[in-house]
Design a protein around this motif. Sequence first.
Motif, short mmCIF file in Angstrom:
data_model
loop_
_atom_site.label_atom_id
_atom_site.label_comp_id
_atom_site.label_asym_id
_atom_site.label_seq_id
_atom_site.Cartn_x
_atom_site.Cartn_y
_atom_site.Cartn_z
N PHE A 1 41.37 -35.14 -63.07
CA PHE A 1 40.77 -36.17 -62.40
C PHE A 1 41.89 -35.59 -60.80
CE2 PHE A 1 44.78 -39.03 -60.91
CZ PHE A 1 43.77 -40.17 -60.29
N TYR A 2 43.22 -34.57 -61.25
CA TYR A 2 43.36 -33.98 -60.53
C TYR A 2 42.14 -33.69 -58.83
CZ TYR A 2 45.72 -31.12 -56.69
OH TYR A 2 47.01 -30.04 -55.93
N PHE A 3 41.44 -32.58 -59.84
CA PHE A 3 40.31 -32.46 -59.14
C PHE A 3 39.27 -33.18 -58.13
CE2 PHE A 3 35.25 -30.12 -58.99
CZ PHE A 3 36.25 -29.22 -57.87
N VAL A 4 39.43 -34.36 -58.85
CA VAL A 4 38.23 -35.12 -58.00
C VAL A 4 38.90 -35.61 -56.52
CG1 VAL A 4 37.18 -37.46 -58.10
CG2 VAL A 4 37.06 -36.18 -59.99
N GLY A 5 40.82 -35.09 -56.98
CA GLY A 5 41.79 -36.57 -56.38
C GLY A 5 41.51 -35.13 -54.62
N PHE A 6 41.35 -34.01 -55.40
CA PHE A 6 41.18 -33.01 -54.44
C PHE A 6 40.38 -32.63 -54.01
CE2 PHE A 6 39.44 -28.43 -53.36
CZ PHE A 6 40.72 -28.16 -52.29
N VAL A 7 38.91 -32.71 -54.31
CA VAL A 7 37.96 -33.22 -53.24
C VAL A 7 37.72 -34.20 -52.48
CG1 VAL A 7 35.15 -33.00 -53.34
CG2 VAL A 7 36.83 -31.79 -54.68
N GLY A 8 38.45 -35.22 -52.93
CA GLY A 8 38.43 -36.21 -52.05
C GLY A 8 38.84 -36.82 -51.01
N ALA A 9 40.33 -35.74 -51.23
CA ALA A 9 41.21 -35.48 -50.33
C ALA A 9 40.34 -34.39 -49.16
CB ALA A 9 42.80 -34.74 -50.63
N LEU A 10 39.97 -33.60 -49.26
CA LEU A 10 40.20 -32.00 -48.74
C LEU A 10 38.82 -33.00 -47.69
CD1 LEU A 10 40.09 -29.14 -48.22
CD2 LEU A 10 38.05 -29.02 -49.85
N ALA B 1 38.64 -35.31 -39.96
CA ALA B 1 39.58 -34.97 -38.94
C ALA B 1 39.49 -33.75 -38.56
CB ALA B 1 40.71 -36.09 -38.83
N ALA B 2 39.15 -32.47 -38.89
CA ALA B 2 39.16 -31.07 -38.50
C ALA B 2 38.50 -31.13 -37.04
CB ALA B 2 39.84 -30.36 -39.09
N VAL B 3 39.25 -30.30 -36.42
CA VAL B 3 38.72 -29.86 -35.20
C VAL B 3 38.54 -28.93 -34.58
CG1 VAL B 3 38.73 -30.80 -32.38
CG2 VAL B 3 39.39 -32.42 -34.02
N GLY B 4 39.06 -27.74 -34.77
CA GLY B 4 39.70 -26.36 -35.01
C GLY B 4 40.19 -26.15 -36.00
N PHE B 5 40.09 -24.15 -36.07
CA PHE B 5 40.52 -23.70 -37.25
C PHE B 5 41.77 -23.90 -38.69
CE2 PHE B 5 42.65 -19.66 -38.86
CZ PHE B 5 41.63 -20.24 -40.64
N GLY B 6 42.14 -24.26 -36.73
CA GLY B 6 44.49 -24.43 -37.72
C GLY B 6 44.62 -25.97 -38.15
N ALA B 7 43.51 -26.80 -37.99
CA ALA B 7 43.27 -28.29 -38.68
C ALA B 7 42.74 -28.08 -39.62
CB ALA B 7 42.38 -28.79 -37.86
N VAL B 8 41.94 -27.08 -40.02
CA VAL B 8 40.69 -26.67 -41.19
C VAL B 8 41.95 -26.84 -42.64
CG1 VAL B 8 38.93 -26.09 -42.36
CG2 VAL B 8 38.66 -26.63 -40.53
N VAL B 9 42.71 -25.41 -41.68
CA VAL B 9 43.42 -24.71 -42.82
C VAL B 9 44.67 -25.65 -42.91
CG1 VAL B 9 45.28 -22.43 -42.99
CG2 VAL B 9 43.57 -22.51 -41.99
N THR B 10 45.43 -26.22 -41.92
CA THR B 10 46.30 -28.10 -42.89
C THR B 10 45.61 -28.53 -43.16
OG1 THR B 10 47.06 -27.44 -40.48
CG2 THR B 10 47.90 -29.53 -41.23
N GLY B 11 44.38 -29.21 -43.66
CA GLY B 11 43.79 -29.73 -43.76
C GLY B 11 43.28 -29.71 -45.54
N PHE B 12 42.95 -28.11 -45.55
CA PHE B 12 43.36 -27.50 -47.20
C PHE B 12 44.40 -27.47 -47.56
CE2 PHE B 12 42.74 -24.16 -49.79
CZ PHE B 12 41.87 -23.89 -50.64
N LEU B 13 45.83 -27.31 -46.89
CA LEU B 13 46.69 -26.84 -47.47
C LEU B 13 47.35 -28.56 -47.71
CD1 LEU B 13 48.88 -24.40 -45.27
CD2 LEU B 13 47.76 -24.38 -47.63
N LYS B 14 46.86 -29.34 -47.09
CA LYS B 14 47.46 -31.31 -47.52
C LYS B 14 46.36 -31.51 -48.38
CE LYS B 14 48.45 -33.17 -43.23
NZ LYS B 14 48.44 -33.75 -41.37
N ILE C 1 45.52 -30.11 -51.14
CA ILE C 1 46.61 -29.51 -52.35
C ILE C 1 47.76 -30.22 -52.74
CG2 ILE C 1 47.52 -27.45 -53.07
CD1 ILE C 1 45.73 -25.13 -51.79
N VAL C 2 48.39 -30.37 -51.66
CA VAL C 2 49.27 -31.30 -51.92
C VAL C 2 49.33 -32.94 -52.00
CG1 VAL C 2 51.13 -29.03 -51.41
CG2 VAL C 2 50.45 -30.48 -50.33
N TRP C 3 48.02 -33.09 -52.39
CA TRP C 3 48.24 -35.20 -52.09
C TRP C 3 49.74 -35.05 -52.90
CZ3 TRP C 3 46.09 -37.88 -55.34
CH2 TRP C 3 45.86 -37.78 -56.64
N PRO C 4 49.24 -35.16 -54.32
CA PRO C 4 50.05 -36.02 -55.10
C PRO C 4 51.56 -36.16 -54.73
CG PRO C 4 48.74 -34.45 -56.52
CD PRO C 4 48.61 -34.36 -55.40
N ALA C 5 51.61 -35.30 -53.90
CA ALA C 5 53.30 -35.45 -53.36
C ALA C 5 53.41 -36.24 -51.96
CB ALA C 5 53.42 -34.16 -52.69
#
Length: 96
Positions: A45-54, A60-73, A75-79
């Motif tokens: 369930f967490y993995f499916v949520g992770f893929v959906g959030a990713l 919406a990611a435009v640059g490298f920083g947005a991609v890294v931030t999106g990946f980190l977000k 990971i922690v979407w349940p918070a």
Amino acid sequence: MPTKKKEPELTVNAKWSGPEFWKDWGKKGKKGKSMGCQNNGSGAFYFVGFVGALVYYMQAAVGFGAVVTGFLKAIVWPAYVVYKLLEIFYGVVHLN
């Protein structure tokens, strides 16, 4: 004459945690089963949520920083979910 109801009996078979309990804790598992953790599908369930959030954040990611931030977000979407639910139920805490 009404019969008196018998009270139910309660038996507690609990072990108090002592050093003997913790020494044998890891040895009592059966082969093929995880010891100490229940594998009940919450990881899937967490993995499916992770893929959906990713996917959501990468759209919406435009640059490298947005991609890294999106990946980190992603990971922690349940918070975020827990924070928003608590905010809805209890409101925002203001520290004054």
